[in-house]
Design an enzyme around this catalytic site. Structure first.
Site, PDB file in Angstrom:
ATOM      1  N   CYS A 133       0.779  -1.238   0.000  1.00 18.20           N
ATOM      2  CA  CYS A 133       0.000   0.000   0.000  1.00 18.20           C
ATOM      3  C   CYS A 133       0.812   1.289   0.000  1.00 18.20           C
ATOM      4  CB  CYS A 133      -1.016  -0.004   1.132  1.00 18.20           C
ATOM      5  SG  CYS A 133      -0.298  -0.025   2.784  1.00 18.20           S
ATOM      6  N   ASP A 180      -7.240   5.753  -3.833  1.00 20.96           N
ATOM      7  CA  ASP A 180      -6.505   4.616  -3.259  1.00 20.96           C
ATOM      8  C   ASP A 180      -6.083   3.644  -4.362  1.00 20.96           C
ATOM      9  OD1 ASP A 180      -5.493   2.503  -1.890  1.00 20.96           O
ATOM     10  OD2 ASP A 180      -7.226   2.209  -0.591  1.00 20.96           O
ATOM     11  N   HIS A 205      -2.943   1.217   6.703  1.00 20.47           N
ATOM     12  CA  HIS A 205      -3.157   1.232   5.265  1.00 20.47           C
ATOM     13  C   HIS A 205      -2.867   2.655   4.794  1.00 20.47           C
ATOM     14  CE1 HIS A 205      -4.517   0.255   1.349  1.00 20.47           C
ATOM     15  NE2 HIS A 205      -5.525   1.110   1.388  1.00 20.47           N
TER      16      HIS A 205
END
Ligand SMILES: *[C@@H]1O[C@H](CO)[C@@H](O)[C@H](O)[C@H]1NC(C)=O
Ligand SMILES: *[C@@H]1O[C@H](CO)[C@@H](O)[C@H](O)[C@H]1NC(C)=O
Ligand SMILES: *[C@@H]1O[C@H](CO)[C@@H](O)[C@H](O)[C@H]1NC(C)=O
Ligand SMILES: CC(=O)N[C@H]1CO[C@H](CO)[C@@H](O)[C@@H]1O
Length: 686
Positions: free
Chosen positions: A287, A371, A348
């Site tokens: 991530c 994202d 995250h």
């Protein structure tokens, strides 16, 4: 940068006006357009703001009374002709314009100010110059220029009012990514690298090979004026799922055939590899790597962006806004029962991009979550957002794009269950655990800015809880169990756990306790560490797990999950309590002798040291020191097993700016056990 024009349609060779060359005035334009350093190959300017071109003619100037001077900008098959006007009245900001002011006409040259509409497409344009008379036209292809978004301009939807914000979110090429756990936060330095050679070109290539562009060039070019569209296209292109994208993700701990995600510290390295390998995906990302690369591309395109970390982020696969965690009656967390695919990541990382949302209305303007980590598909592709942060805070789950998924990652509830023989014997709901802390780097400082309140408002949570959890029955216990880590250990020390039991019933109880500790690897199934039993009915219990019991499985920065299940022998009532903590692995220290600010092309000395605090001797230890732009390749240093090792390496910088030195230590105890440290160095020219 003196573009000698090539004549496309030469006319008869008499005393006609002919163009000699066009000076793109690169340095001056780059300074006034805040694009200095973005490219050494192309003129890079921002939309909606005039830039300067000097036209030099061969024998004489063009004659405004008998000849028309027309510029033409071309994008694929699209083109726009712009008549050059001499001291014209105010030009139309929605259209291209080209103007000459009276003071700028000289004997054989003229300075033209070319201005694009505010909502121009982000792309590389070709520029043509036409000299027209009533009889014919001479046309010259004079070169190309790159047009970016303009966050300095009020009418641009990415406009950002404060100069300090623009410096941090557009121009800064260096940042920090917060990782770890919400109780032990670590900072990972990251080099965004907008000014590294080839980065701007790689970002433009990302747009040129997107599925949208390959399918329909015209439509893609037209839509590239819109930052919402740009952020969706780039978000999908950063992961390589569905397209020729940049990075391949991997989470299972085996990174053979690529680079381990924790080794990256620079977006430029990744963009270079992708661009020089004919768009084959770079291996591997997780991530924070996906997010940091996306942040680089958005800053290059002129869309203000920042990297944001959510601690305890939920991945709600079934969209019910709850995450189910299942424990066995021995306190072991079970992630392989196949009962739930939901998971919680200890952290995250995603990106926030700054833009207006004319599609939704002014209340949704501002920061938008984008994202790029491939988790779930959005409209058929792996891409997520842009989703207004305000929509998450207010719980407006239908606002595009992907708001309900992002809402769940910061606001879902954790339902913890003890399962025995396939039956749930206890269930508790934790409304606080998920999205506990949301951080980004603050402006002009290495300290975190706490964004939690911008995402979470307690009112909207309560309102949503009301209908989401209407069906859950809470078990009320007369037995309370809590678990605490007495002291967070360093490697080599015992892990001391304290369990407190409160019996609220009036009767006496006989209890059985199960404690289990396991490693919570980053998004991996936990390893079982050591179960044990205690049976008396006491109020406070102390347990210790010795270093020799856990060291063999420890891999540097590890998070341990401890679960305790207390069972009443008579009533079979079971109560669960859990805790997570991190074990501090021995650190490598990096010190630049003479300070962190070094001279370009001058040798500097760096001292790297490591103290072995494991209870055993480390065999086969190798210390590696790397630094892109500072060291040629890697420097390997072999360590003898022992206590403290100090090593000196020399570095030399070949370009100015912020650079990172990285030192890592591997040893043969455990192949995955690697300790890493980063150190920031700033290179100055004089
Ligand atoms: C832009 O200019 C073209 C001609 O150069 C003209 O046809 C068009 O109407 C103009 N558009 C606007 C929005 O003014
Ligand atoms: C664990 O804690 C130490 C010390 O605060 C920190 O340096 C390290 O990064 C942390 N690691 C994780 C994974 O939380
Ligand atoms: C972050 O902000 C939230 C919400 O305002 C607050 O409850 C929390 O204590 C803050 N945490 C830190 C570490 O500043
Ligand atoms: C090693 C270390 O710094 N551990 C810290 C982790 O976080 C807890 C709670 O904030 C601290 O008490 C520890 O010192």
């Amino acid at each position: 940068f003196r573009h000698t024009p090539s004549v496309l349609f030469p006319g008869p060779n008499n005393d006609r006006c002919r163009l000699k060359y066009v000076n793109f005035e690169v340095h001056e334009n780059h300074v006034s357009h805040e694009t200095l350093g973005l490219s050494s190959q192309h003129l890079v300017v921002r939309r909606g703001k005039p830039f300067k071109l000097t036209l030099l003619f061969r024998s004489r100037l063009w004659n405004p009374h008998t000849e028309n001077l027309v510029l033409e900008v071309c994008l694929g098959g699209l083109s726009e002709r712009i008549p050059v006007q001499v001291f014209a009245e105010r030009s139309d900001p929605l259209n291209w314009s080209a103007q000459i002011y009276s003071g700028n006409i000289h004997h054989q040259s003229a300075t033209v100010y070319l201005c694009s509409p505010v909502l121009s497409s982000v792309a590389m344009y070709d520029l043509l110059v036409h000299i027209q008379t009533t009889w014919d036209t001479r046309s010259y292809a004079v070169g190309s220029f790159v047009l970016l978004c303009n966050p300095w301009l009020k009418d641009d939807p990415v406009y950002m009012p404060l100069e300090v914000q623009l410096q941090e979110y557009v121009k800064s090429d260096f940042g920090l990514v917060y990782t770890g756990t919400h109780v032990n936060i670590s900072k990972r330095p990251w080099s965004f690298g907008q000014y590294e050679p080839g980065v701007l070109e790689a970002c433009l290539k990302l747009l040129q090979v997107s599925p949208q562009h390959l399918k329909d060039k015209h439509r893609d070019y037209v839509r590239r004026a819109d930052p919402i569209y740009l952020s969706r296209v780039i978000c999908a292109m950063v992961n390589c799922n569905d397209d020729l994208g940049l990075l391949e993700g991997r989470w299972d701990g085996s990174y053979r055939g690529g680079v381990s995600p924790t080794e990256w510290s620079s977006s430029a390295d990744i963009l270079h590899r992708w661009a020089s390998s004919n768009c084959s995906p770079v291996r591997y990302g997780q991530c924070w790597v996906f997010a940091s690369v996306l942040c680089t591309v958005m800053r290059v395109l002129g869309i203000p962006s920042r990297v944001v970390t959510v601690f305890n982020a939920a991945h709600d696969t079934n969209g019910n806004l709850k995450i189910e965690e299942i424990y066995s009656t021995r306190g072991q967390k079970c992630e392989k029962l196949g009962l739930s695919k939901d998971s919680i990541w200890n952290f995250h990382v995603w990106v926030e991009c700054w833009m207006r949302r004319p599609d939704l209305g002014p209340e949704f303007d501002g920061w938008q979550v984008v994202d790029p980590t491939p988790q779930e598909k959005s409209a058929g592709v792996y891409c997520c957002g842009p989703c207004p942060v305000v929509a998450i805070q207010r719980g407006c789950l239908n606002v595009p794009y992907d708001t309900s998924f992002i809402y769940a990652s910061v606001d879902a509830d954790v339902v913890r269950m003890i399962v025995r023989d396939g039956l749930v014997v206890d269930r508790t709901v934790d409304t606080q655990w998920v999205g506990q802390l949301i951080y980004t780097k603050s402006i002009e400082s290495d300290r975190p800015e706490n964004l939690t309140r911008a995402y979470k408002s307690h009112q909207s949570k309560r309102r949503l809880l009301h209908f989401v959890f209407a069906t859950i029955h809470f078990v009320s216990h007369t037995l309370e169990v809590s678990l605490q880590i007495e002291r967070v250990p360093s490697v080599g020390e015992s892990i001391c756990v304290c369990v407190t039991v409160k019996n609220r019933a009036s009767r006496h109880r006989v209890l059985v306790e199960h404690v289990s500790a396991q490693l919570k690897q980053y998004c991996c199934s936990p390893l079982f560490l050591c179960p044990f039993h205690v049976s008396p009915a006491v109020l406070t219990l102390h347990h210790a797990i010795s270093a020799s019991e856990y060291e063999c499985v420890l891999a540097g920065e590890d998070i341990v999950n401890i679960g305790v299940v207390m069972k009443d022998v008579r009533t079979k009532e079971r109560v669960l309590s859990t805790a997570e903590f991190n074990i501090t692995a021995p650190q490598i220290t990096i010190e630049v002798l003479g300070g962190d600010s070094i001279q370009m092309r001058k040798e500097s000395t760096v001292q790297v040291s490591f103290t072995n605090t494991f209870s055993k001797v480390l065999s086969g230890a190798v210390l590696t020191v790397e630094g892109s732009g500072l060291l040629q390749g890697k420097q390997l240093v072999l360590l003898q097993p022992g206590q403290t090792i100090q090593k000196t390496v020399s570095i030399m910088a070949t370009s100015p700016g912020t650079k990172l030195l990285m030192a890592s230590l591997s040893h043969s105890h455990s192949p995955s056990a690697i300790t890493r440290s980063f150190h920031r160095v700033s290179v100055v020219t004089s």
